[in-house]
Design a protein around this motif. Sequence first.
Motif, PDB file in Angstrom:
ATOM      1  N   VAL A   5       0.836  -1.199   0.000  1.00 49.73           N
ATOM      2  CA  VAL A   5       0.000   0.000   0.000  1.00 49.73           C
ATOM      3  C   VAL A   5       0.874   1.253   0.000  1.00 49.73           C
ATOM      4  O   VAL A   5       0.628   2.198  -0.763  1.00 49.73           O
ATOM      5  CB  VAL A   5      -0.960   0.004   1.202  1.00 49.73           C
ATOM      6  CG1 VAL A   5      -1.675   1.349   1.310  1.00 49.73           C
ATOM      7  CG2 VAL A   5      -1.991  -1.107   1.064  1.00 49.73           C
ATOM      8  N   ASP A   6       1.892   1.270   0.845  1.00 47.57           N
ATOM      9  CA  ASP A   6       2.780   2.435   0.901  1.00 47.57           C
ATOM     10  C   ASP A   6       3.503   2.633  -0.426  1.00 47.57           C
ATOM     11  O   ASP A   6       3.652   3.771  -0.905  1.00 47.57           O
ATOM     12  CB  ASP A   6       3.803   2.261   2.024  1.00 47.57           C
ATOM     13  CG  ASP A   6       3.171   2.318   3.406  1.00 47.57           C
ATOM     14  OD1 ASP A   6       2.010   2.771   3.505  1.00 47.57           O
ATOM     15  OD2 ASP A   6       3.831   1.904   4.375  1.00 47.57           O
ATOM     16  N   LEU A   7       3.957   1.534  -1.025  1.00 50.65           N
ATOM     17  CA  LEU A   7       4.673   1.616  -2.291  1.00 50.65           C
ATOM     18  C   LEU A   7       3.763   2.122  -3.410  1.00 50.65           C
ATOM     19  O   LEU A   7       4.118   3.038  -4.161  1.00 50.65           O
ATOM     20  CB  LEU A   7       5.238   0.241  -2.653  1.00 50.65           C
ATOM     21  CG  LEU A   7       5.915   0.093  -4.025  1.00 50.65           C
ATOM     22  CD1 LEU A   7       7.041   1.099  -4.173  1.00 50.65           C
ATOM     23  CD2 LEU A   7       6.420  -1.324  -4.208  1.00 50.65           C
ATOM     24  N   ILE A   8       2.574   1.539  -3.520  1.00 49.52           N
ATOM     25  CA  ILE A   8       1.633   1.959  -4.563  1.00 49.52           C
ATOM     26  C   ILE A   8       1.239   3.420  -4.374  1.00 49.52           C
ATOM     27  O   ILE A   8       1.179   4.196  -5.335  1.00 49.52           O
ATOM     28  CB  ILE A   8       0.389   1.044  -4.570  1.00 49.52           C
ATOM     29  CG1 ILE A   8       0.772  -0.363  -5.025  1.00 49.52           C
ATOM     30  CG2 ILE A   8      -0.697   1.615  -5.481  1.00 49.52           C
ATOM     31  CD1 ILE A   8      -0.343  -1.382  -4.883  1.00 49.52           C
ATOM     32  N   ASP A   9       0.983   3.810  -3.135  1.00 50.68           N
ATOM     33  CA  ASP A   9       0.581   5.197  -2.870  1.00 50.68           C
ATOM     34  C   ASP A   9       1.693   6.178  -3.245  1.00 50.68           C
ATOM     35  O   ASP A   9       1.422   7.258  -3.775  1.00 50.68           O
ATOM     36  CB  ASP A   9       0.195   5.363  -1.405  1.00 50.68           C
ATOM     37  CG  ASP A   9      -1.153   4.730  -1.080  1.00 50.68           C
ATOM     38  OD1 ASP A   9      -1.851   4.301  -2.019  1.00 50.68           O
ATOM     39  OD2 ASP A   9      -1.501   4.647   0.115  1.00 50.68           O
ATOM     40  N   GLU A  10       2.957   5.810  -2.964  1.00 46.89           N
ATOM     41  CA  GLU A  10       4.059   6.711  -3.334  1.00 46.89           C
ATOM     42  C   GLU A  10       4.191   6.805  -4.848  1.00 46.89           C
ATOM     43  O   GLU A  10       4.398   7.898  -5.396  1.00 46.89           O
ATOM     44  CB  GLU A  10       5.384   6.246  -2.734  1.00 46.89           C
ATOM     45  CG  GLU A  10       6.524   7.191  -3.105  1.00 46.89           C
ATOM     46  CD  GLU A  10       7.877   6.807  -2.535  1.00 46.89           C
ATOM     47  OE1 GLU A  10       8.887   7.341  -3.023  1.00 46.89           O
ATOM     48  OE2 GLU A  10       7.910   5.984  -1.606  1.00 46.89           O
ATOM     49  N   VAL A  11       4.076   5.676  -5.529  1.00 44.86           N
ATOM     50  CA  VAL A  11       4.152   5.682  -6.991  1.00 44.86           C
ATOM     51  C   VAL A  11       3.067   6.586  -7.575  1.00 44.86           C
ATOM     52  O   VAL A  11       3.322   7.406  -8.461  1.00 44.86           O
ATOM     53  CB  VAL A  11       4.016   4.248  -7.547  1.00 44.86           C
ATOM     54  CG1 VAL A  11       3.792   4.284  -9.063  1.00 44.86           C
ATOM     55  CG2 VAL A  11       5.251   3.430  -7.213  1.00 44.86           C
ATOM     56  N   LEU A  12       1.840   6.451  -7.068  1.00 41.32           N
ATOM     57  CA  LEU A  12       0.729   7.252  -7.580  1.00 41.32           C
ATOM     58  C   LEU A  12       0.925   8.735  -7.283  1.00 41.32           C
ATOM     59  O   LEU A  12       0.627   9.594  -8.126  1.00 41.32           O
ATOM     60  CB  LEU A  12      -0.588   6.758  -6.989  1.00 41.32           C
ATOM     61  CG  LEU A  12      -1.012   5.344  -7.403  1.00 41.32           C
ATOM     62  CD1 LEU A  12      -2.272   4.929  -6.649  1.00 41.32           C
ATOM     63  CD2 LEU A  12      -1.231   5.253  -8.904  1.00 41.32           C
ATOM     64  N   ALA A  13       1.425   9.045  -6.083  1.00 42.67           N
ATOM     65  CA  ALA A  13       1.670  10.444  -5.721  1.00 42.67           C
ATOM     66  C   ALA A  13       2.733  11.053  -6.626  1.00 42.67           C
ATOM     67  O   ALA A  13       2.600  12.196  -7.085  1.00 42.67           O
ATOM     68  CB  ALA A  13       2.091  10.546  -4.260  1.00 42.67           C
ATOM     69  N   ASN A  14       3.792  10.288  -6.903  1.00 44.43           N
ATOM     70  CA  ASN A  14       4.853  10.779  -7.779  1.00 44.43           C
ATOM     71  C   ASN A  14       4.333  11.023  -9.189  1.00 44.43           C
ATOM     72  O   ASN A  14       4.675  12.019  -9.831  1.00 44.43           O
ATOM     73  CB  ASN A  14       6.013   9.786  -7.822  1.00 44.43           C
ATOM     74  CG  ASN A  14       6.785   9.732  -6.524  1.00 44.43           C
ATOM     75  OD1 ASN A  14       6.622  10.587  -5.661  1.00 44.43           O
ATOM     76  ND2 ASN A  14       7.601   8.717  -6.361  1.00 44.43           N
ATOM     77  N   GLN A  15       3.505  10.093  -9.664  1.00 46.47           N
ATOM     78  CA  GLN A  15       2.953  10.241 -11.008  1.00 46.47           C
ATOM     79  C   GLN A  15       2.055  11.478 -11.093  1.00 46.47           C
ATOM     80  O   GLN A  15       2.073  12.205 -12.077  1.00 46.47           O
ATOM     81  CB  GLN A  15       2.167   8.988 -11.386  1.00 46.47           C
ATOM     82  CG  GLN A  15       3.036   7.785 -11.657  1.00 46.47           C
ATOM     83  CD  GLN A  15       4.022   8.025 -12.793  1.00 46.47           C
ATOM     84  OE1 GLN A  15       3.625   8.298 -13.918  1.00 46.47           O
ATOM     85  NE2 GLN A  15       5.298   7.944 -12.503  1.00 46.47           N
ATOM     86  N   LYS A  16       1.276  11.709 -10.026  1.00 48.67           N
ATOM     87  CA  LYS A  16       0.407  12.886 -10.013  1.00 48.67           C
ATOM     88  C   LYS A  16       1.234  14.163 -10.047  1.00 48.67           C
ATOM     89  O   LYS A  16       0.924  15.093 -10.809  1.00 48.67           O
ATOM     90  CB  LYS A  16      -0.480  12.871  -8.766  1.00 48.67           C
ATOM     91  CG  LYS A  16      -1.502  14.004  -8.730  1.00 48.67           C
ATOM     92  CD  LYS A  16      -2.170  14.132  -7.379  1.00 48.67           C
ATOM     93  CE  LYS A  16      -1.233  14.784  -6.377  1.00 48.67           C
ATOM     94  NZ  LYS A  16      -1.898  15.147  -5.113  1.00 48.67           N
ATOM     95  N   ASN A  17       2.301  14.207  -9.254  1.00 49.81           N
ATOM     96  CA  ASN A  17       3.141  15.400  -9.216  1.00 49.81           C
ATOM     97  C   ASN A  17       3.811  15.645 -10.568  1.00 49.81           C
ATOM     98  O   ASN A  17       3.918  16.792 -11.032  1.00 49.81           O
ATOM     99  CB  ASN A  17       4.196  15.268  -8.125  1.00 49.81           C
ATOM    100  CG  ASN A  17       3.588  15.277  -6.730  1.00 49.81           C
ATOM    101  OD1 ASN A  17       2.477  15.780  -6.539  1.00 49.81           O
ATOM    102  ND2 ASN A  17       4.296  14.730  -5.765  1.00 49.81           N
TER     103      ASN A  17
END
Length: 270
Positions: free
Chosen positions: A153-165
């Motif tokens: 969950v932490d890994l997926i959330d970081e990936v998604l946050a980075n992609q959004k930024n």
Amino acid sequence: MTYHKIMKEKVERSIQYAISEVQGKKVSLDELSPMFLGYQSCPNQGNGIKYVRFYYIVHVVVDGAEEVEVGNERYIIKKGDVFIVKPYVPTEYDFKPNSKLKYAWIGFFGSYGKKLDGVPSVVQVKGNYFERIKTLVDENEIVYGEPASEILVDLIDEVLANQKNELLASVKEYIDNNFQKEILVEDLAKDFSYNRAYLSRIFKKEYGVSIKEYLLDRRLDAALNMIINGERVNDVCYKSGFTNPYNFSRYFKEKYGVPPSKYIPRNDYK
């Protein structure tokens, strides 16, 4: 026993473990079910074999660099990268002999993984996911049904946050460089392969204004600078991206309090 039957049993064991041991996590079992995890150095996969799986795998690279092929695209994976394998996408690990690559991986399934479907196959993260996986498994050992949900969950959330930024920065940069042209939110969404409503929502949340408001503000700022530098108002109107002089004058006055002609000597205005 066939490969798919073996994997089916492993999945079932993972589910039973999660039901009995992994409770109170950030997401439910239906949303995310880790199947197996491990880590290794100097891997020996390769030989032109393409793998097709029915589940997701994320690889966290901490050392070395090697080539992989996903579908028809080839990538170099290196330290700091997360290499994402999605279901039913042919993948080839083209690792050289004596490879120095070092990475950990987690295989999983569930609806939460679908969040990764629009993400590139290779992205970068900063979290210490490799070390967290190492606490659950010994090197070159594959463990099934371990409680890796929190890591995932932490890994997926970081990936998604980075992609959004990265997405928002790219959209903003595009507007900054092309405000003189006609720009429609619908076209931006299409060009960046995102839903229009989603793109509009996250842009306003990040910058406090809508895409249209940001574009208008960028044009007005550019117009003001051109007028201060002595350019004619009529020329500035079109050079700053406006197509209607009346609207240009109205928006300019709303922001700066006076019509654009007031920023230049009257004898220069034509």
